[in-house]
Design an enzyme around this catalytic site. Structure first.
Site, PDB file in Angstrom:
ATOM      1  N   GLU A 288      41.359  40.681  46.526  1.00 30.60           N
ATOM      2  CA  GLU A 288      40.119  39.981  46.156  1.00 30.60           C
ATOM      3  C   GLU A 288      40.045  39.676  44.660  1.00 30.60           C
ATOM      4  O   GLU A 288      39.391  38.727  44.241  1.00 30.60           O
ATOM      5  CB  GLU A 288      38.883  40.778  46.587  1.00 30.60           C
ATOM      6  CG  GLU A 288      38.628  42.097  45.846  1.00 30.60           C
ATOM      7  CD  GLU A 288      39.303  43.294  46.506  1.00 30.60           C
ATOM      8  OE1 GLU A 288      40.325  43.093  47.190  1.00 30.60           O
ATOM      9  OE2 GLU A 288      38.803  44.421  46.337  1.00 30.60           O
TER      10      GLU A 288
ATOM     11  N   GLN B  99      10.715  33.088  22.050  1.00 32.04           N
ATOM     12  CA  GLN B  99      10.461  32.941  20.612  1.00 32.04           C
ATOM     13  C   GLN B  99      10.788  34.235  19.871  1.00 32.04           C
ATOM     14  O   GLN B  99      11.446  34.225  18.823  1.00 32.04           O
ATOM     15  CB  GLN B  99       8.996  32.593  20.362  1.00 32.04           C
ATOM     16  CG  GLN B  99       8.548  31.257  20.922  1.00 32.04           C
ATOM     17  CD  GLN B  99       7.046  31.066  20.748  1.00 32.04           C
ATOM     18  OE1 GLN B  99       6.458  31.543  19.770  1.00 32.04           O
ATOM     19  NE2 GLN B  99       6.418  30.384  21.691  1.00 32.04           N
TER      20      GLN B  99
ATOM     21  N   CYS C 145      42.834  48.469  50.561  1.00 27.72           N
ATOM     22  CA  CYS C 145      43.068  49.716  49.846  1.00 27.72           C
ATOM     23  C   CYS C 145      42.611  50.922  50.675  1.00 27.72           C
ATOM     24  O   CYS C 145      43.263  51.262  51.660  1.00 27.72           O
ATOM     25  CB  CYS C 145      42.425  49.667  48.464  1.00 27.72           C
ATOM     26  SG  CYS C 145      43.223  50.788  47.310  1.00 27.72           S
TER      27      CYS C 145
ATOM     28  N   HIS D 244      44.330  45.137  46.145  1.00 23.89           N
ATOM     29  CA  HIS D 244      43.008  44.507  46.148  1.00 23.89           C
ATOM     30  C   HIS D 244      43.180  43.007  45.933  1.00 23.89           C
ATOM     31  O   HIS D 244      42.949  42.512  44.818  1.00 23.89           O
ATOM     32  CB  HIS D 244      42.155  45.058  45.002  1.00 23.89           C
ATOM     33  CG  HIS D 244      41.653  46.438  45.215  1.00 23.89           C
ATOM     34  ND1 HIS D 244      40.523  46.724  45.933  1.00 23.89           N
ATOM     35  CD2 HIS D 244      42.143  47.627  44.809  1.00 23.89           C
ATOM     36  CE1 HIS D 244      40.322  48.027  45.943  1.00 23.89           C
ATOM     37  NE2 HIS D 244      41.298  48.598  45.268  1.00 23.89           N
TER      38      HIS D 244
END
Ligand code: GLN
Length: 551
Positions: A517, A193, A380, A515
Site C-alpha cells: 500500500e 487575522q 504483513c 506493505h
C-alpha cells in the site's frame, strides 16, 4: 533554473489539511513540467515517527529507503507520484541530534552553540539537501503544527532566513481555518487575522493565504482577510471541503493558484497537463460497480492509522471502475464467534499490525474467507495470520502461532529469524523499506504483478520483525499452501524468506509479507490491491446483486 522554495505554514488549528494543500500544489507544479519534491518538518522531539502510536498520530509511513515517517510523506508520494526518502522528513529530534553530535566532535570549537544560528543553519542545510538529492527545481516545505507553537519557532526562523538567502525564489503560503458560525450564518475571519499577525510577529509576511472551509467562502470574507493581512485579495485562495482529496488540486487551480506561483516565482506561464488526474477523479465520482471490503483490524476507530491502505484500495477501485466501500470490523468483536458481519462483504482484508490484540478474530476472518471462497488479502500481519490459520486447520499443527503472541507455542510458524535474535535492540531488527521478492511462475502472484515484475522480481516496502518460519515451509506446502514469493537475499541477509502465500482452490486468497500500500499511486495502483478489488468485483457480481437492488 535555480531552486525555488515554497513554504507552507498553518494557523488556527492543526489537522487542517496542510498536507493535502502542499501535495495539491505539488501536483499543479508537476503538471507544469517541474521537478518537485516536498519536505515535511515535524517539530516534535522524536527522531522519527516509528515509535509513535498510530492510534494518536495516524499511520507510520515507510519510504523505499526504510525511513519511518509522518503520514504526510505518504500523501506527498501519492500526489506527486514520486518516491521520497528519509531526507524528506525533518524532525526537531534529528536536527538537535546532529547539532549535539557536531558539538561533541568539536566542530563548533570555542563557540557557544545556539538555536540561532546553529540549529537554524542545520534546518536550512537539510532543506537544501533534500532539494539537491531529488534534483528538484521546486521544493515544497511544510512546517507541521500551528504557528504560535513553541516547538515550531526555530523552524519558522529558519524559513524566514531563507527569504534573505534566496530572495525571490521563495514563497510563503499560510493555510488557516475559516470557521462558520451557524447562529449568525457567517464565516469568521478573526482567527485568520490573528494567525497571520502571529506569523508576522516572527518576521514572515505570507505571500498568499489558503482558507480551509466547509463550503465555498464568499468574496466578501476573502477581501476582508486581504485587507487585514496585507495580502492581495486575488492571492487569498479557498480550499473548501471536497468530496475526494484528489479533487483539491483542481479546486485550487481554478482559483488561479498556479498562475499566482508562476507570477511570484517568476516562472514561465504554462498550461498544466491534468487530464489523467481529472479522469481518475471522474471515475471516483462515477464508478460502474460497487464492492464492500471488510477491514479486520485493531485501530478501526482511527482510519488515519490505515491511511495508505485506504488510499491503495481507492486507487485499486479506480482501476476497476468500482467504488470501494469500507466496512471497519473490530477484530476483537469477532472472537465471540458471531461472524454475520462478514456475510455481506465482497472481500476481506487483514492489515498489518503489532501486538496480540484481536489476533484470534483475525484468524477467524482468514478462515472464513478461505472456507467461504471470499476474496482475501493479507498484508504483513494479515499474511502471518493466514499462515497461522492454515497451519492450525489444514496442516494439523494445532496451537500453531507466532512467537510474538505465544512464545511457548508448539508450532512457531511465525518467528524471529536467528540474525534478528542476535540483536537486543528491537528497533534495529525491523525489516524496513524496499526488499526484493522473487515471484514463482504460474502463481496468482505472477499474474498480479505481470509486467510490473522484472524477470519475476519486484520490490515492496517492509516494516516487520517476524517472518514465516522456513522450518514449517514443507509441512504447510504439503497441506496445500502455496509459497509464491521469496526473498532472493539482499544486504547480506534474508535469503529465502517467505514473502507471499496463496491458495489454489480459491478465487483470490493472497498474503504478502510486505506493505504494498505504501507504493500505491492514484494512477499507478498497487498490483495486489488492484487484483484484490478485481476479484471482489467478480465476487460481488456473482453473489450479491440482490443486495444492490435493496440498496
Ligand atoms: N507484528 C508483525 C511483525 O512484526 C507484523 C508487522 C506488520 O504487520 N507491519 O512481524
Amino acid at each position: 533554473m535555480e531552486t525555488c522554495y515554497i513554504f507552507i505554514t498553518g494557523g488556527v488549528v492543526s489537522s487542517l489539511g496542510k498536507g493535502i494543500a502542499t501535495s495539491s500544489i505539488g501536483v499543479l507544479l508537476r503538471a507544469r513540467g517541474y521537478r518537485v519534491t516536498a519536505v515535511k518538518i515535524d517539530p516534535y522531539i522524536n527522531v522519527d515517527a516509528g515509535t509513535m502510536r498510530p492510534y494518536e498520530h495516524g499511520e507510520v509511513f515507510v519510504t523505499a529507503d526504510g525511513a519511518e515517517t509522518d503520514l504526510d510523506i505518504g500523501t506527498y508520494e501519492r500526489f506527486l507520484g514520486i518516491d521520497l526518502t528519509r531526507a524528506n522528513n525533518l524532525t526537531t529530534g534529528q536536527v538537535y541530534q546532529t547539532v549535539i553530535d557536531k558539538e561533541r566532535r568539536g566542530e563548533y570549537l570555542s563557540q557557544t552553540v545556539q538555536v540561532i544560528p546553529h540549529v537554524t543553519d542545520e534546518v536550512k542545510r537539510r532543506i537544501r539537501e533534500a532539494g539537491q538529492l531529488a534534483n528538484a527545481e521546486i521544493v515544497l516545505v511544510e512546517v507541521g503544527g500551528t504557528v504560535g507553537d513553541i516547538e515550531s519557532l526555530p523552524f519558522l526562523e529558519a524559513i524566514r532566513q531563507m527569504r534573505f538567502d534566496c530572495r525571490d525564489r521563495t514563497l510563503y503560503l499560510h493555510v488557516t481555518l475559516l470557521p462558520y458560525l451557524g447562529t449568525s450564518e457567517e464565516y469568521k475571519t478573526k482567527p485568520t487575522q490573528h494567525s497571520v499577525a502571529t506569523l508576522r510577529g516572527v518576521g514572515i509576511q505570507p505571500d498568499g493565504i489558503i482558507l480551509r472551509s466547509k463550503s465555498p467562502v464568499p468574496d466578501e470574507a476573502r477581501h476582508k482577510i486581504a485587507l487585514f493581512t496585507n495580502v492581495e485579495a486575488r492571492d487569498v485562495f479557498n480550499s473548501y471541503d471536497a468530496d475526494y482529496v484528489y479533487a483539491v488540486p483542481e479546486i485550487l487551480e481554478q482559483q488561479g493558484i498556479g498562475r499566482f506561483i508562476e507570477r511570484r516565482l517568476q516562472l514561465e506561464k504554462v498550461t498544466p497537463e491534468l487530464r489523467g488526474w481529472q479522469e481518475a477523479v471522474r471515475t471516483l465520482r462515477e464508478p460502474d460497480d460497487r464492492v464492500v471490503i471488510g477491514i479486520v483490524g485493531k485501530y478501526v476507530a482511527m482510519p488515519d492509522a490505515y491511511l495508505s491502505l485506504i488510499e491503495a484500495l481507492r486507487h485499486a477501485g479506480i482501476a476497476n471502475r468500482a467504488e470501494v466501500r469500507l466496512e471497519w470490523i473490530n477484530a476483537e468483536a469477532l472472537v465471540a464467534g458471531d461472524l454475520t458481519r462478514l456475510h455481506t462483504l465482497d472481500g476481506i482484508l487483514v492489515p498489518g499490525g503489532f501486538g496480540i490484540r484481536g489476533i484470534e478474530g483475525k484468524v477467524l476472518a482468514a478462515r472464513y474467507a478461505r472456507e467461504q471462497q471470499v476474496p482475501f488479502l493479507g498484508i504483513c500481519l494479515g499474511m502471518q495470520v493466514a499462515v497461522i490459520e492454515y497451519a492450525r486447520h489444514q496442516a494439523g499443527l494445532e496451537g500453531a502461532n507466532s512467537t510474538e503472541f505465544d512464545p511457548y507455542t508448539p508450532y512457531p510458524v511465525i518467528d524471529l529469524m536467528p540474525e534478528q535474535l542476535d540483536t537486543a535492540d528491537l528497533g534495529g531488527t525491523m525489516r524496513l523499506g524496499n526488499w526484493p521478492m522473487q515471484i514463482n511462475p504460474n502463481t496468482i502472484l505472477a499474474k498480479v504483478y505481470g509486467p510490473a515484475a522484472n524477470q519475476g522480481l519486484v520490490y515492496e516496502r517492509h516494516r516487520h520483525r517476524y517472518e514465516v518460519n522456513p522450518a514449517f515451509a514443507d509441512a504447510l506446502q504439503v497441506a496445500g499452501l502455496i509459497i509464491s514469493g521469496t526473498t532472493p537475499g539482499m544486504r547480506g541477509r534474508g535469503a529465502g524468506l517467505i514473502e507471499a502465500i496463496e491458495l489454489s482452490d480459491h478465487p483470490f486468497f493472497l498474503g504478502v509479507q510486505s506493505h504494498p500500500e505504501f507504493a500505491s499511486r492514484l494512477m499507478r495502483p498497487s498490483p495486489p490491491f488492484r487484483s484484490f478489488i478485481e476479484a471482489a468485483v467478480a465476487y460481488h457480481r456473482q453473489h450479491q446483486p440482490a443486495a444492490d437492488l435493496r440498496a
